[in-house]
Design an enzyme around this catalytic site. Sequence first.
Site, PDB file in Angstrom:
ATOM      1  N   GLU A   1       0.780  -1.182  -0.210  1.00  0.00           N
ATOM      2  CA  GLU A   1      -0.031   0.104  -0.118  1.00  0.00           C
ATOM      3  C   GLU A   1       0.846   1.205  -0.025  1.00  0.00           C
ATOM      4  O   GLU A   1       0.542   2.303  -0.885  1.00  0.00           O
ATOM      5  CB  GLU A   1      -1.049   0.016   1.216  1.00  0.00           C
ATOM      6  CG  GLU A   1      -2.088  -1.017   1.057  1.00  0.00           C
ATOM      7  CD  GLU A   1      -2.835  -0.441  -0.076  1.00  0.00           C
ATOM      8  OE1 GLU A   1      -3.211   0.620  -0.291  1.00  0.00           O
ATOM      9  OE2 GLU A   1      -3.395  -1.560  -0.867  1.00  0.00           O
TER      10      GLU A   1
ATOM     11  N   CYS B   1     -18.414  -1.021 -17.659  1.00  0.00           N
ATOM     12  CA  CYS B   1     -18.223  -0.711 -16.435  1.00  0.00           C
ATOM     13  C   CYS B   1     -19.541  -1.268 -15.865  1.00  0.00           C
ATOM     14  O   CYS B   1     -20.646  -1.202 -16.247  1.00  0.00           O
ATOM     15  CB  CYS B   1     -18.205   0.864 -16.240  1.00  0.00           C
ATOM     16  SG  CYS B   1     -18.389   1.340 -14.444  1.00  0.00           S
TER      17      CYS B   1
ATOM     18  N   CYS C   1     -16.637   3.147 -20.321  1.00  0.00           N
ATOM     19  CA  CYS C   1     -17.934   3.209 -19.554  1.00  0.00           C
ATOM     20  C   CYS C   1     -18.745   1.964 -19.945  1.00  0.00           C
ATOM     21  O   CYS C   1     -19.581   1.486 -19.234  1.00  0.00           O
ATOM     22  CB  CYS C   1     -18.751   4.394 -19.663  1.00  0.00           C
ATOM     23  SG  CYS C   1     -17.845   5.897 -19.023  1.00  0.00           S
TER      24      CYS C   1
ATOM     25  N   CYS D   1     -24.622   5.303 -13.099  1.00  0.00           N
ATOM     26  CA  CYS D   1     -23.415   6.497 -12.987  1.00  0.00           C
ATOM     27  C   CYS D   1     -23.833   7.903 -13.325  1.00  0.00           C
ATOM     28  O   CYS D   1     -24.117   8.044 -14.534  1.00  0.00           O
ATOM     29  CB  CYS D   1     -22.345   5.920 -13.660  1.00  0.00           C
ATOM     30  SG  CYS D   1     -20.737   7.323 -13.602  1.00  0.00           S
TER      31      CYS D   1
ATOM     32  N   CYS E   1     -12.495   2.876 -14.868  1.00  0.00           N
ATOM     33  CA  CYS E   1     -12.843   4.267 -14.623  1.00  0.00           C
ATOM     34  C   CYS E   1     -11.493   5.059 -14.586  1.00  0.00           C
ATOM     35  O   CYS E   1     -11.138   5.650 -13.290  1.00  0.00           O
ATOM     36  CB  CYS E   1     -13.549   4.170 -13.399  1.00  0.00           C
ATOM     37  SG  CYS E   1     -14.258   5.940 -13.047  1.00  0.00           S
TER      38      CYS E   1
END
Length: 350
Positions: A35, A200, A197, A206, A190
Amino acid sequence: MDSFARRLLAWFDQYGRTDLPWQRERTPYRVWVSEIMLQQTQVATVIPYFERFTERFPTLAQLAEAEPDEVLALWSGLGYYSRARNLHEAARQVARGWQGELPGHIDDLMMLPGIGRSTAGAILAQSLGQRQPILDGNAKRVLARYHAVDGWPGRTAVQRQLWEWAETHTPHSRIADYTQAIMDLGATLCTRGRPDCEACPLGSDCQARQAGTQARYPAPKPRKTLPLRETTMLIAQDANGRLLLWRRPPTGIWGGLWSLPEHDPDESLLDWCRESLGLEASEPTVGPEITHTFSHFRLTISTVLCRAKTATEVKDRGDFSWDLPEELFQRGLPAPVRRLLEAVTEPVDS
């Protein structure tokens, strides 16, 4: 589990990334290292660094016992070196105060250097399955578009709104998968430019897609003209072919990394070498020049090349080192300095 999470997880089951190195053994330590490395850095770039780093430091205890130079050397080229310094210092704090185990409570985890709310949430969600929302750059983009959240996410009010949506959508099961899924969606579909899109799983409702305003979200940081700074670095070589490196102060840009001595171009180079370094140098020649962009300014680095005619030790200084070309690249070097040295040597990478 709401519709947002359910559709996202169904997409993840088919298209998500499930074999990343830190997923194969999801310990808090390994997830933490990944991370930190993934902050502002793409997965493909991080993977080889993560593998080398965890091969050398397979446990938190071994990282805590390491010398800063070795940690920075393994980070060299990854950038944002404060991440490496914070990671090392946090490991030392955990070794001293937490019996060598990363704390399992988010408030305790956020007390460690370099760990904010989203990073702490990602560590606990992915390694321990705790229900913790995250809000890294990818999650911000997904949520800002899906809910048409106006404004730059660095503003407190905008960030608060995004955290509320992150909390709302985080499910009570499959926490690790959901956390990876929202990051994967932002990284692969995204995306900042030209989002896909059509593919997605969230596209049907959205708000940004419905309005055709995907490019509007999230709003960019207000732009400022980056000031240009200049510096001149000395590339000095002695009779044995060794080059002179200078360890930078522990704070500031490239803190603690090895670099090249910096010289005021308005001052005589030969006088400066003699008075500041105790070196008798040959007449300098012009070396390579590069420009490097930081988040807050651009830096043009000019170089001058010279031979050290006498003295192989720098006078009264412990923050200098003469290294052979094959030794240079085993140190923690800022990427621009590495490129300059590569231009005048034939590096042997470790």
